[in-house]
Design an enzyme around this catalytic site. Sequence first.
Site, PDB file in Angstrom:
ATOM      1  N   HIS A 160       0.843  -1.197   0.000  1.00 46.00           N
ATOM      2  CA  HIS A 160       0.000   0.000   0.000  1.00 46.00           C
ATOM      3  C   HIS A 160       0.879   1.249   0.000  1.00 46.00           C
ATOM      4  O   HIS A 160       1.750   1.406   0.851  1.00 46.00           O
ATOM      5  CB  HIS A 160      -0.903   0.016   1.247  1.00 46.00           C
TER       6      HIS A 160
ATOM      7  N   TYR B 156      -9.034   5.719   7.523  1.00 48.32           N
ATOM      8  CA  TYR B 156      -9.132   6.124   8.939  1.00 48.32           C
ATOM      9  C   TYR B 156     -10.235   7.172   9.017  1.00 48.32           C
ATOM     10  O   TYR B 156     -10.203   8.163   8.280  1.00 48.32           O
ATOM     11  CB  TYR B 156      -7.813   6.730   9.416  1.00 48.32           C
TER      12      TYR B 156
ATOM     13  N   PRO C 278      -3.640   0.945  18.889  1.00 47.91           N
ATOM     14  CA  PRO C 278      -3.392   0.417  17.534  1.00 47.91           C
ATOM     15  C   PRO C 278      -3.575   1.435  16.400  1.00 47.91           C
ATOM     16  O   PRO C 278      -3.279   1.144  15.261  1.00 47.91           O
ATOM     17  CB  PRO C 278      -4.396  -0.722  17.410  1.00 47.91           C
TER      18      PRO C 278
ATOM     19  N   TYR D 138       4.310   6.881   9.798  1.00 50.57           N
ATOM     20  CA  TYR D 138       3.378   5.776   9.517  1.00 50.57           C
ATOM     21  C   TYR D 138       4.107   4.629   8.803  1.00 50.57           C
ATOM     22  O   TYR D 138       3.908   3.460   9.150  1.00 50.57           O
ATOM     23  CB  TYR D 138       2.208   6.268   8.651  1.00 50.57           C
TER      24      TYR D 138
END
Length: 405
Positions: free
Chosen positions: A75, A203, A295, A387
């Site tokens: 990704h 998200y 998480p 990230y």
Amino acid sequence: MEILNTKVAIIGAGPAGLLLGQLLYKAGIEHVIIEQRSAEYVASRIRAGILEQVSVDLLKQAGVDHNLRKKGLLHSGVEILIQGKKHRVNLSALTQGKHVTVYGQTEVTKDLMQAREQQQLLSFYEAEQVQIADFDSQPKVNFSYQGKAYQIECDFIAGCDGYHGICRDSIPQNRLKTFEKVYPFGWLGILADVPPVADELIYVQSERGFALCSMRSETRSRYYLQVPLTDHVEDWSDEQFWQELKLRLDPESREKLVTGPSIEKSIAPLRSFVTEPMRFGKLFLAGDAAHIVPPTGAKGLNLAASDIAYLSSALIEYYVQGSEQGIDEYSEKCLQRVWKAERFSWWMTHLLHRFESETEFEHKIKQAELDYMLGSQAAMMAMAENYVGLPYEITPLDIAGHTEH
Ligand code: FAS
Ligand code: PHB
């Protein structure tokens, strides 16, 4: 009692313990894994889903990336849905081509377990009354297995037994300091054999609370909803889950969402937690035994991997080169990376979740921070580099380029 001798006793067969065992095996270093649960239980746990590139590289160096290379989904971006409007964060463009890999922790665990079994390495599953002693001088691990008492005498103990394990609790309180933040909500997660709603993760920050649209493959999806800590998983039927998820999505995603029966559904609490230091004489804490992150930033599994990168290199350096430098630097090196991941995970959780205690001013500030980030190349670059995963201080196995297998 049967006495066994080995170099490293690893307590816990989660990703941290299994990966350490695999890296020590590759370097020809004798070790044993002691696990309290059955192999079937360990292999069935459903948890994380995102691997940083450095974690993928480590699994490749461990020789267990065959399935990952075949089934892992690369990704290069993630979507952030704010008050019904989607914004794509082009991770690769912002990090000179880096990406993340979607590959479930369950699969990572199975790959490591399969390699261990093929290599016929010693593991004690369903061990009982596991206890550690003398980790400052002559480390010992005592346990019972199939009704028989065992004692392992070893050079080092790796405490990879997770947040609820015994290793951290075996350390006298005056030798460690812990830092903790408990969040006033949990994540209700569902796994279903339905195609993901989008090609990349979404998200979601909505007035009704956080949601996350993730996946395990092109036919298996993983979704999460922020829920109050007072909720129990039996309060949520599949139908109620799908209905609430739709209310938090944008119209296009709502339309595209494919629903179906859950194959797993559970609520996980969220906390930030760090133990300092992470080394006590000849006992090392690694992974969730030492730290926990919410998480939101997909860091838990990846932090376990980076601890093991440092610990495996340190132990291999000790046995191959006779140097204690890596061992002496272990805790500081891990904690530098742990605290940066703790900060990032706290920050993403703070920005994307609804906090009932939040004042209107605090809510406006959060929206302004998100608005600024999504409009600033520099701010998005900062989010993206965290990230995709910050670099390790060392290249794992640089020291342990010496491999026996
Ligand atoms: P683990 O907890 O995985 O493994 C520890 C092992 O030690 C277990 O097998 C346990 O049975 C064993 N053990 C415990 N006590 C023992 C004893 N006394 N003797 C012997 N063995 C003992 N991270 C993410 O990045 N994304 C997520 O979405 C995500 N979701 C999660 C959901 C849940 C419910 C939980 C609990 C964690 C989640 N995490 C997530 C974090 C998770 O992936 C961890 O970071 C990861 O499992 C850490 O691996 P280990 O350190 O090996 O610990
Ligand atoms: C998951 O797929 O389980 C997952 C993905 C990203 C996260 C957390 C969990 O931030």
